[in-house]
Enzyme design. Structure first.
Site, PDB file in Angstrom:
ATOM      1  N   TYR A 155     -31.213  -0.823 -31.710  1.00 58.15           N
ATOM      2  CA  TYR A 155     -31.295  -2.284 -31.872  1.00 58.15           C
ATOM      3  C   TYR A 155     -30.114  -2.784 -32.674  1.00 58.15           C
ATOM      4  CZ  TYR A 155     -35.006  -5.034 -29.955  1.00 58.15           C
ATOM      5  OH  TYR A 155     -35.756  -5.778 -29.090  1.00 58.15           O
ATOM      6  N   GLU A 192     -29.296  -6.582 -33.244  1.00 55.72           N
ATOM      7  CA  GLU A 192     -29.226  -8.049 -33.248  1.00 55.72           C
ATOM      8  C   GLU A 192     -28.083  -8.515 -34.145  1.00 55.72           C
ATOM      9  OE1 GLU A 192     -33.005  -9.715 -34.257  1.00 55.72           O
ATOM     10  OE2 GLU A 192     -33.845  -9.283 -32.281  1.00 55.72           O
ATOM     11  N   ASP A 244     -17.721 -20.555 -13.420  1.00 61.05           N
ATOM     12  CA  ASP A 244     -18.624 -19.423 -13.224  1.00 61.05           C
ATOM     13  C   ASP A 244     -17.977 -18.504 -12.189  1.00 61.05           C
ATOM     14  OD1 ASP A 244     -20.580 -17.609 -12.625  1.00 61.05           O
ATOM     15  OD2 ASP A 244     -22.205 -19.079 -12.486  1.00 61.05           O
ATOM     16  N   THR A 253     -20.795 -12.607 -14.351  1.00 61.70           N
ATOM     17  CA  THR A 253     -21.535 -11.356 -14.352  1.00 61.70           C
ATOM     18  C   THR A 253     -20.498 -10.238 -14.395  1.00 61.70           C
ATOM     19  OG1 THR A 253     -21.535 -11.237 -11.941  1.00 61.70           O
ATOM     20  CG2 THR A 253     -23.449 -12.268 -12.967  1.00 61.70           C
ATOM     21  N   LYS A 283     -20.503  -7.622 -10.018  1.00 67.96           N
ATOM     22  CA  LYS A 283     -20.163  -7.963  -8.636  1.00 67.96           C
ATOM     23  C   LYS A 283     -18.772  -7.380  -8.325  1.00 67.96           C
ATOM     24  CE  LYS A 283     -23.546 -11.642  -8.868  1.00 67.96           C
ATOM     25  NZ  LYS A 283     -23.865 -13.081  -8.880  1.00 67.96           N
ATOM     26  N   ARG A 329     -24.944  -3.999 -14.495  1.00 65.85           N
ATOM     27  CA  ARG A 329     -25.582  -5.316 -14.443  1.00 65.85           C
ATOM     28  C   ARG A 329     -25.520  -5.919 -15.831  1.00 65.85           C
ATOM     29  NH1 ARG A 329     -27.854  -5.367  -9.428  1.00 65.85           N
ATOM     30  NH2 ARG A 329     -28.189  -7.585  -9.702  1.00 65.85           N
TER      31      ARG A 329
HETATM   32  C1  LIG Z   1     -24.852 -13.802  -9.414  1.00 62.82           C
HETATM   33  C2  LIG Z   1     -24.541 -15.125 -10.010  1.00 62.82           C
HETATM   34  C3  LIG Z   1     -25.172 -15.580 -11.180  1.00 62.82           C
HETATM   35  C4  LIG Z   1     -26.379 -14.928 -11.793  1.00 62.82           C
HETATM   36  O1  LIG Z   1     -26.355 -13.644 -12.061  1.00 62.82           O
HETATM   37  P1  LIG Z   1     -27.680 -12.772 -12.312  1.00 62.82           P
HETATM   38  O2  LIG Z   1     -27.115 -11.612 -12.991  1.00 62.82           O
HETATM   39  O3  LIG Z   1     -28.259 -12.514 -10.969  1.00 62.82           O
HETATM   40  O4  LIG Z   1     -28.596 -13.578 -13.181  1.00 62.82           O
HETATM   41  C5  LIG Z   1     -24.744 -16.764 -11.745  1.00 62.82           C
HETATM   42  N1  LIG Z   1     -23.770 -17.488 -11.173  1.00 62.82           N
HETATM   43  C6  LIG Z   1     -23.170 -17.091 -10.041  1.00 62.82           C
HETATM   44  C7  LIG Z   1     -22.103 -17.942  -9.460  1.00 62.82           C
HETATM   45  C8  LIG Z   1     -23.537 -15.913  -9.415  1.00 62.82           C
HETATM   46  O5  LIG Z   1     -22.948 -15.554  -8.274  1.00 62.82           O
END
Ligand SMILES: *Cc1c(COP(=O)(O)O)cnc(C)c1O
Length: 418
Positions: free
Chosen positions: A52, A54, A198, A224, A227, A233
């Site tokens: 942990y 925090e 994003d 994220t 991807k 993740r």
């Molecule tokens: C995948 C994605 C998210 C969210 O990601 P999670 O890990 O699934 O919560 C947010 N914004 C965009 C543009 C995404 O493609």
């Protein structure tokens, strides 16, 4: 896999083994997925999960952070160096909580947010109605132009002027074209909004120089890590110095408790990998593969939203093929080609049974497949769609055998054999 897991829980051990086989035997075209390296995989499966911590490095609420502080600091410093930002927070549990932290940092409930509508290619967390971000905030949504399939910057500007959002999101989940960060920045500046880029889908392309960077245009960047970036993740928030402390406070203690340290370590590994010349080649190969796949589909009469792709992602509108997206996606899955059904802009069909399918080339590129392979894949997609439309299941089965043999001929990253 270790004997421990196999003897403690043979059911889960068998299921993991089955998923290894499935990922090895499929042509995986889900645009948000990838294969992590063995190094990233190893880092996630470590005793760091026991700890942990925090708080932030040097400012923790629990003792025993001698090692964890160094892990998190490495991840932060690597993110800053790779993306060229002043500040990075590597603690968000995933992309959605990262975006929620942005709201918590800069908005109060009821304030106005502007983002791309989900059916147009945006993300739920950009203010879509069923999301907390659409329920607790006043959300205005932009889309794409019907004729071009591209974001309508005139609409964005008009909407921003009329609605005066406090934050504007750019980026999304089904955008096959380059995001025009400077144009968004100009609009955000004009209406005094904070631009949030994003880059969840394209972070690996940005890191590898295969998509323009939002740095210098968007003061806040959300992504994220799993991807195109090929990490575990997880998620990161990056920013200029001005917005750093509000973001940090929003992540912890605003939204989250202890960070997932095993994930932080794996993010650090992925960021190290993403800063190599090989990763630059990888990012460019993803884009080249997507272009080749788009070409192969176009030449077979498929209708692609926006007419093609600039990045890793392709959105097919199947209206002219007389097969809905879900039916096509299920048939393709039986044929060894994994993708997802997806709405297309101005979709006349319902979101749970839409007109399109979405494809991405990050996973097949991680397997080492090249542009020459993309035409074969396009050919299989075409053949499956034709077979399914004709109700010819034996043709689908025949294609499945070919696809599985093809997929198995490429090594699978992260496959732990012992
Ligand atoms: C995948 C994605 C998210 C969210 O990601 P999670 O890990 O699934 O919560 C947010 N914004 C965009 C543009 C995404 O493609």
């Amino acid at each position: 896999m270790s004997d421990d897991l196999r003897s403690t829980d043979p059911e889960i051990a068998d299921l993991i083994a089955a998923e290894v086989d499935r990922q090895r035997d499929m042509v995986r075209l889900i645009a948000s997925e990838n294969y992590v390296s063995t190094s990233v995989l190893e880092a996630t499966g470590t005793v760091l999960t026991n700890k942990y911590s925090e708080g932030y490095p040097g400012k923790r609420y629990y003792e025993g952070q001698q090692v964890i502080d160094q892990v998190e600091t490495l991840a932060i410093e690597r993110a800053k160096a790779l993306f060229g930002v002043d500040h990075a927070n590597v603690q968000p549990y995933s992309g959605s909580p990262a975006n929620l932290a942005v709201y918590l940092a800069f908005l109060s409930p009821g304030d106005t947010v502007m983002g791309m509508a989900l059916p147009m290619g945006g993300h739920l967390t950009h203010g879509w109605s069923v999301s907390a971000t659409g329920k607790w905030f006043r959300s205005v949504q932009y889309g794409v132009r019907k004729e071009t399939g591209r974001v309508d910057m005139d609409e964005v500007r008009e909407l921003a002027r009329a609605e005066r959002p406090k934050i504007i999101f750019c980026g999304g989940t089904a955008i096959p074209r380059t995001i025009d960060f400077p144009a968004f920045a100009e609009i955000a500046h004009e209406v005094d909004a904070i631009l949030v880029a994003d880059i969840a889908h394209i972070a690996g392309l940005v890191a590898g120089g295969a998509h323009p960077s939002p740095v210098g245009h968007a003061p806040v960047i959300s992504t994220t890590t799993h991807k195109t970036l090929r990490g575990p993740r997880g998620a990161m928030l990056m920013s200029d110095a001005e917005h750093a402390s509000a973001l940090d406070k929003a992540v912890f203690p605003g939204l989250q408790g202890g960070p997932h340290n095993h994930t932080t370590a794996a993010i650090a590994v992925a960021l190290k990998e993403a800063s190599t010349p090989e990763f630059r080649d990888y990012a460019h190969a993803i884009v080249a593969n997507a272009a080749a796949l788009a070409e192969g589909l176009l030449s077979r009469g498929f209708d692609l939203v926006s007419g093609g792709t600039d990045n890793h992602l392709i959105l097919i509108d199947l209206a002219n093929k007389a097969i809905p997206g879900k039916k096509a996606a299920k048939a393709l899955d039986r044929a060894g080609i994994e993708l997802n059904y997806n709405t297309v802009p101005f979709d006349p069909r319902k979101p749970f049974d839409p007109s399109g399918v979405r494809l991405g080339t990050s996973s097949v590129t991680s397997r080492g497949m090249t542009t020459a392979d993309m035409d074969r894949i396009a050919g299989w997609i075409d053949a499956v769609v034709s077979a399914e439309t004709a109700g010819d299941e034996s043709a689908v089965e025949k294609i499945a055998a070919e696809v599985h043999e093809f997929a198995r001929s490429y090594p699978m990253p992260g496959l732990l054999t012992d």
